[in-house]
Enzyme design. Structure first.
Site, PDB file in Angstrom:
ATOM      1  CG  HIS A 291       3.808   2.371   0.735  1.00  0.00           C
ATOM      2  ND1 HIS A 291       2.484   2.511   0.544  1.00  0.00           N
ATOM      3  CD2 HIS A 291       3.832   1.000   1.312  1.00  0.00           C
ATOM      4  CE1 HIS A 291       2.059   1.338   0.301  1.00  0.00           C
ATOM      5  NE2 HIS A 291       2.710   0.406   0.519  1.00  0.00           N
TER       6      HIS A 291
ATOM      7  NE  ARG B 233      -1.012  -6.299   3.860  1.00  0.00           N
ATOM      8  CZ  ARG B 233      -1.427  -5.480   4.791  1.00  0.00           C
ATOM      9  NH1 ARG B 233      -1.008  -5.463   6.042  1.00  0.00           N
ATOM     10  NH2 ARG B 233      -2.096  -4.460   4.368  1.00  0.00           N
TER      11      ARG B 233
ATOM     12  CD  GLU C 261      -4.284  -7.669  -3.702  1.00  0.00           C
ATOM     13  OE1 GLU C 261      -3.500  -8.553  -3.477  1.00  0.00           O
ATOM     14  OE2 GLU C 261      -5.395  -7.682  -4.790  1.00  0.00           O
TER      15      GLU C 261
ATOM     16  CD  GLU D 173       2.743   6.078  -0.893  1.00  0.00           C
ATOM     17  OE1 GLU D 173       3.847   5.718  -0.926  1.00  0.00           O
ATOM     18  OE2 GLU D 173       1.793   5.080  -0.504  1.00  0.00           O
TER      19      GLU D 173
ATOM     20  CB  CYS E   8       4.440  -1.112  -2.054  1.00  0.00           C
ATOM     21  SG  CYS E   8       4.201  -2.371  -0.983  1.00  0.00           S
TER      22      CYS E   8
HETATM   23  N1  GLN Z   1       1.058  -7.059  -0.468  1.00  0.00           N
HETATM   24  C1  GLN Z   1       0.537  -6.194  -1.505  1.00  0.00           C
HETATM   25  C2  GLN Z   1       0.519  -7.021  -2.912  1.00  0.00           C
HETATM   26  O1  GLN Z   1       1.131  -8.032  -2.952  1.00  0.00           O
HETATM   27  C3  GLN Z   1       1.602  -5.064  -1.615  1.00  0.00           C
HETATM   28  C4  GLN Z   1       1.296  -3.949  -0.628  1.00  0.00           C
HETATM   29  C5  GLN Z   1       1.442  -2.727  -0.772  1.00  0.00           C
HETATM   30  O2  GLN Z   1       1.179  -2.168  -1.821  1.00  0.00           O
HETATM   31  N2  GLN Z   1       1.459  -2.131   0.597  1.00  0.00           N
HETATM   32  O3  GLN Z   1      -0.245  -6.705  -3.653  1.00  0.00           O
END
Ligand code: GLN
Length: 193
Positions: free
Chosen positions: A166, A131, A50, A168, A81
């Site tokens: 991702h 996401r 996040e 990983e 991400c």
């Molecule tokens: N949606 C998350 C963000 O905005 C990122 C999602 C993820 O790392 N899988 O921080």
């Protein structure tokens, strides 16, 4: 190939899965939680999770300046991400790009896709998007390694690699191997100096 010391930012998110991949590829892996953990590293992974929580954790651990210094010294960074968002110009500004948060989420929360990625061979890479962000803007110096539906999802500029998905979470370690190769080239250049 020299032994590479790769740190994984271990504030929040999927750091352990990155550690396993890097370890399998032969890196010496350390968790980064405080500035001293960045000393003597060749490369740093900023994992998914996040991005607001990771950014706050970076601030409260006083890691922003040391991470920028690591990067300015030409050492490698791999943001995945949320880690890609943290690398962008609205956060640590390690790469000349702006990520759009949860960009695919408007269409679909999570999905997988086979991507063509420059620099890892012909075989498509299975990519897990959760996401995920995409790259909304990037400078001319940024190389787009992969796109999905016309949106850049893997980019590189100098010693910084970033992807929206991702790598990983699958059994295909080629993007981490590319990151390790970027790191070891940089190491060789450094020792030749
Ligand atoms: N949606 C998350 C963000 O905005 C990122 C999602 C993820 O790392 N899988 O921080």
């Amino acid at each position: 190939m020299p032994d590479l010391r790769i740190g994984v930012l271990a504030i929040q998110g999927g750091f352990e899965a990155h550690e396993r991949v890097l370890w399998k590829l032969g890196a010496e892996v350390t968790e980064v939680k405080v500035p001293a953990d960045l000393e003597d590293l060749d490369g740093l992974v900023i994992p998914g999770g996040e991005s607001t929580t990771i950014s706050k954790g970076i601030e409260s651990a006083d890691l922003a300046e040391p991470i920028r210094a690591h990067c300015e010294a030409g050492k490698t960074v791999f943001g995945t991400c949320a880690g890609m968002i943290v690398c962008d110009d609205a956060h640590l500004a390690l790469i000349d790009a702006t990520a759009s948060r949860n960009a695919f989420g408007r269409q679909l929360n999570s999905f997988e896709a086979d991507l063509e990625v420059t620099g890892i061979g012909e075989e498509p890479l299975r990519a897990v998007f959760i996401r995920a962000p995409w790259v909304e803007r990037h400078g001319a110096g940024v190389e787009v390694l992969s796109t999905y539906e016309d949106h850049p999802v893997a980019i590189r500029e100098g010693s910084v690699l970033a992807c929206a998905f991702h790598p990983e979470l699958t059994e295909d370690p080629r993007l981490h191997a590319l990151f390790m190769a970027m790191t070891s080239v940089r190491e060789r250049e450094e020792t030749a100096r």
